[in-house]
Motif scaffolding. Sequence first.
Motif, short mmCIF file in Angstrom:
data_model
loop_
_atom_site.label_atom_id
_atom_site.label_comp_id
_atom_site.label_asym_id
_atom_site.label_seq_id
_atom_site.Cartn_x
_atom_site.Cartn_y
_atom_site.Cartn_z
N HIS A 97 47.92 38.61 31.96
CA HIS A 97 47.45 37.22 32.02
C HIS A 97 45.95 37.12 32.21
O HIS A 97 45.41 36.02 32.30
CB HIS A 97 48.18 36.47 33.14
CG HIS A 97 49.66 36.53 32.98
ND1 HIS A 97 50.32 35.95 31.92
CD2 HIS A 97 50.61 37.15 33.71
CE1 HIS A 97 51.61 36.19 32.02
NE2 HIS A 97 51.83 36.90 33.10
N ASN A 98 45.28 38.26 32.30
CA ASN A 98 43.83 38.26 32.52
C ASN A 98 43.24 39.48 31.83
O ASN A 98 42.88 40.46 32.48
CB ASN A 98 43.52 38.27 34.01
CG ASN A 98 42.05 38.10 34.28
OD1 ASN A 98 41.24 37.96 33.37
ND2 ASN A 98 41.67 38.14 35.54
N LEU A 99 43.12 39.44 30.52
CA LEU A 99 42.65 40.60 29.77
C LEU A 99 41.17 40.91 30.01
O LEU A 99 40.70 41.97 29.63
CB LEU A 99 42.93 40.41 28.28
CG LEU A 99 44.42 40.38 27.93
CD1 LEU A 99 44.60 40.16 26.44
CD2 LEU A 99 45.10 41.67 28.36
N GLU A 100 40.45 40.02 30.66
CA GLU A 100 39.05 40.30 30.98
C GLU A 100 38.92 41.37 32.05
O GLU A 100 37.85 41.94 32.23
CB GLU A 100 38.35 39.02 31.44
CG GLU A 100 38.24 38.00 30.33
CD GLU A 100 37.67 36.69 30.82
OE1 GLU A 100 37.27 36.60 32.01
OE2 GLU A 100 37.62 35.75 30.02
N THR A 101 40.00 41.66 32.79
CA THR A 101 39.93 42.65 33.85
C THR A 101 40.50 44.01 33.44
O THR A 101 40.83 44.82 34.27
CB THR A 101 40.66 42.16 35.11
OG1 THR A 101 42.02 41.89 34.77
CG2 THR A 101 40.01 40.94 35.69
N THR A 102 40.62 44.25 32.16
CA THR A 102 41.06 45.55 31.68
C THR A 102 40.04 46.60 32.12
O THR A 102 38.84 46.37 32.08
CB THR A 102 41.19 45.53 30.14
OG1 THR A 102 42.14 44.54 29.80
CG2 THR A 102 41.62 46.86 29.61
N LEU A 103 40.55 47.75 32.55
CA LEU A 103 39.67 48.82 33.04
C LEU A 103 40.09 50.14 32.41
O LEU A 103 41.28 50.43 32.30
CB LEU A 103 39.80 48.92 34.57
CG LEU A 103 39.09 50.08 35.25
CD1 LEU A 103 37.57 49.91 35.14
CD2 LEU A 103 39.51 50.19 36.71
N LEU A 106 37.60 45.94 40.31
CA LEU A 106 38.74 45.05 40.32
C LEU A 106 39.51 45.22 41.61
O LEU A 106 39.65 46.33 42.12
CB LEU A 106 39.66 45.40 39.15
CG LEU A 106 40.95 44.61 39.01
CD1 LEU A 106 40.64 43.15 38.66
CD2 LEU A 106 41.81 45.22 37.95
N ALA A 107 40.01 44.12 42.15
CA ALA A 107 40.85 44.18 43.34
C ALA A 107 42.13 43.39 43.09
O ALA A 107 42.10 42.34 42.47
CB ALA A 107 40.11 43.61 44.55
N VAL A 108 43.24 43.94 43.59
CA VAL A 108 44.55 43.31 43.46
C VAL A 108 45.15 43.21 44.85
O VAL A 108 45.02 44.14 45.66
CB VAL A 108 45.46 44.18 42.55
CG1 VAL A 108 46.86 43.61 42.48
CG2 VAL A 108 44.86 44.32 41.18
N ARG A 109 45.81 42.11 45.18
CA ARG A 109 46.46 41.93 46.49
C ARG A 109 47.72 42.77 46.57
O ARG A 109 48.54 42.76 45.66
CB ARG A 109 46.83 40.47 46.70
CG ARG A 109 45.63 39.58 46.81
CD ARG A 109 45.21 39.58 48.24
NE ARG A 109 44.16 38.63 48.47
CZ ARG A 109 43.24 38.82 49.36
NH1 ARG A 109 43.24 39.91 50.08
NH2 ARG A 109 42.31 37.94 49.57
#
Length: 108
Positions: free
Chosen positions: A26-32, A80-83
Amino acid sequence: MDPLTFDYENLHVRVDRGVFELFQPHNLETTLRVPLPWLGVLVHYRKPGRPGELIFGAVDDPRAALYGTDLASFGYRSTLAVRVPRSDEPLFRAYFTEVAALAGRPVI
């Protein structure tokens, strides 16, 4: 060898041919995409009983631990950070322990 994958909620990660990739559908801008020698993953909890942050980035030293929980031991550039709730941290630790073994790097 087949890619080593892990899915968690809206997060998909995979390691294939020495490269780590992270996707959030849902957020392809955060692909790493990071080569394993430079991958750094840190879980940081600020308050008890609250979700922490799973931080992905690139380490400065390719001999550094690939995965850990000690903020002071990581020299990295975060991207990038994920909860992540504390109860789910062992899932990530198990996956990144396998990834670290592929890269010949430790976890702490």
